[in-house]
Design an enzyme around this catalytic site. Structure first.
Site, PDB file in Angstrom:
ATOM      1  N   HIS A  18      10.711   4.372   6.785  1.00 35.85           N
ATOM      2  CA  HIS A  18       9.701   5.236   7.417  1.00 35.85           C
ATOM      3  C   HIS A  18      10.080   5.544   8.869  1.00 35.85           C
ATOM      4  O   HIS A  18       9.952   6.679   9.324  1.00 35.85           O
ATOM      5  CB  HIS A  18       8.326   4.554   7.423  1.00 35.85           C
ATOM      6  CG  HIS A  18       7.698   4.382   6.083  1.00 35.85           C
ATOM      7  ND1 HIS A  18       7.306   3.159   5.601  1.00 35.85           N
ATOM      8  CD2 HIS A  18       7.377   5.287   5.118  1.00 35.85           C
ATOM      9  CE1 HIS A  18       6.753   3.313   4.399  1.00 35.85           C
ATOM     10  NE2 HIS A  18       6.794   4.589   4.081  1.00 35.85           N
ATOM     11  N   LYS A  42      -6.653   3.390  -4.725  1.00 32.21           N
ATOM     12  CA  LYS A  42      -5.303   2.810  -4.808  1.00 32.21           C
ATOM     13  C   LYS A  42      -5.325   1.394  -4.254  1.00 32.21           C
ATOM     14  O   LYS A  42      -5.732   1.181  -3.109  1.00 32.21           O
ATOM     15  CB  LYS A  42      -4.313   3.691  -4.023  1.00 32.21           C
ATOM     16  CG  LYS A  42      -2.864   3.331  -4.319  1.00 32.21           C
ATOM     17  CD  LYS A  42      -1.929   4.380  -3.731  1.00 32.21           C
ATOM     18  CE  LYS A  42      -0.488   3.887  -3.744  1.00 32.21           C
ATOM     19  NZ  LYS A  42       0.417   4.829  -3.104  1.00 32.21           N
ATOM     20  N   ARG A  91      14.105  10.189  -0.849  1.00 34.01           N
ATOM     21  CA  ARG A  91      15.182   9.202  -1.045  1.00 34.01           C
ATOM     22  C   ARG A  91      16.023   9.638  -2.240  1.00 34.01           C
ATOM     23  O   ARG A  91      16.787  10.560  -2.154  1.00 34.01           O
ATOM     24  CB  ARG A  91      14.588   7.807  -1.223  1.00 34.01           C
ATOM     25  CG  ARG A  91      13.986   7.234   0.044  1.00 34.01           C
ATOM     26  CD  ARG A  91      13.110   6.069  -0.246  1.00 34.01           C
ATOM     27  NE  ARG A  91      12.073   6.463  -1.202  1.00 34.01           N
ATOM     28  CZ  ARG A  91      11.074   5.694  -1.605  1.00 34.01           C
ATOM     29  NH1 ARG A  91      10.983   4.463  -1.171  1.00 34.01           N
ATOM     30  NH2 ARG A  91      10.160   6.140  -2.444  1.00 34.01           N
ATOM     31  N   SER A 129       8.310   0.510   0.205  1.00 29.77           N
ATOM     32  CA  SER A 129       7.298  -0.510   0.491  1.00 29.77           C
ATOM     33  C   SER A 129       7.096  -1.392  -0.735  1.00 29.77           C
ATOM     34  O   SER A 129       6.977  -2.611  -0.624  1.00 29.77           O
ATOM     35  CB  SER A 129       5.974   0.151   0.868  1.00 29.77           C
ATOM     36  OG  SER A 129       6.127   0.941   2.013  1.00 29.77           O
TER      37      SER A 129
END
Ligand code: PNS
Length: 180
Positions: A18, A42, A91, A129
Site C-alpha cells: 500500500h 465485511k 498486482r 493484507s
C-alpha cells in the site's frame, strides 16, 4: 487547480505494498486521501479505529496525505471530496477482473472521475493484507512486509511476543529496499 485522488481500501492492515502505491500516487497528485471503507458486512481483523491508528503512524512522514473513512459508494465520497481520481494498486492478473468491474461501475456512476491503476514494486506483487494476516496468525515472519506498528499489532492480536526493534521507520525501510 489541485489534483486530488482517493486511495480507498480496507487497509486491514496497511502493508508496504500500500505504501508503495501511495508513494507513486503522490508523484502524480497534489494530494492523496487514504480512505478506509466502513463496511460492517465485511469481517475485518482490526477495528476501524485500530486501522486508523496504524495508518496515521505509518503515514506520518508522507506529505500531502489525508487519512479518512467513508461509508456507502466510493464515487459519492470522491465527489464529496472534490477528487478527480481513484487510485488503486494492481498486482497480479488475479486482481484484474475485480478491479476492472469496480472501475467500470464507478465510471458508469460518474464519467468525470478516473480510476488510475499503479503497479507496485515487484517485491510486493505477491503480498496482500490477507496473506500477511494468515502468515502472522501462524507465527510466520512478516516484519519486512508491513510497517513496524502493524507487525506489533498483528503480534498482539495473535498473542505472540513482539520482535526486537529491527527497523527505524517504514520510510527508511522502503528506501533501503529500493537501493538493493
Ligand atoms: O482494499 P479493498 O477491500 O480491495 O477495497 C475495496 C473498496 C473499499 C475500494 C471497494 O469495496 C469500495 O469502493 N467499496 C465501496 C462501495 C462501492 O462504491 N463499490 C464499487 C462500485 S459498486
Amino acid at each position: 487547480m489541485k489534483h486530488v485522488a482517493i486511495y480507498p481500501g480496507s487497509f486491514d492492515p496497511i502493508t508496504y505494498g500500500h505504501l508503495d502505491i501511495l508513494e507513486r500516487g503522490l508523484a502524480l497528485f497534489d494530494k492523496v486521501i487514504v480512505a478506509i471503507l466502513i463496511n460492517p458486512q465485511k469481517k475485518a481483523l482490526f477495528t476501524v479505529d485500530e486501522r486508523l491508528e496504524m495508518l496515521k503512524a505509518s503515514l506520518e512522514a508522507f506529505p500531502n496525505v489525508e487519512i479518512d473513512t467513508f461509508k456507502g459508494l466510493l464515487i459519492d465520497y470522491a465527489v464529496q471530496k472534490k477528487a478527480q481520481a481513484i487510485l488503486r494498486g494492481m498486482r497480479a492478473v488475479s486482481d484484474f477482473e475485480y478491479e476492472f468491474q469496480m472501475a467500470l461501475m464507478n465510471r458508469k456512476f460518474n464519467r468525470e472521475i478516473q480510476t488510475v491503476f499503479m503497479m507496485t514494486e515487484l517485491r510486493w506483487i505477491f503480498t496482500s493484507s490477507s496473506i500477511i494476516k494468515e502468515a502472522a496468525r501462524f507465527g510466520g515472519e512478516i516484519d519486512d512486509m508491513v510497517p513496524r506498528i502493524v507487525s506489533r499489532r498483528l503480534k498482539e492480536k495473535f498473542h505472540q511476543s513482539p520482535s526486537p526493534n529491527k527497523r527505524i521507520s517504514c520510510i527508511k525501510n522502503m528506501t533501503r529496499y529500493r537501493k538493493k
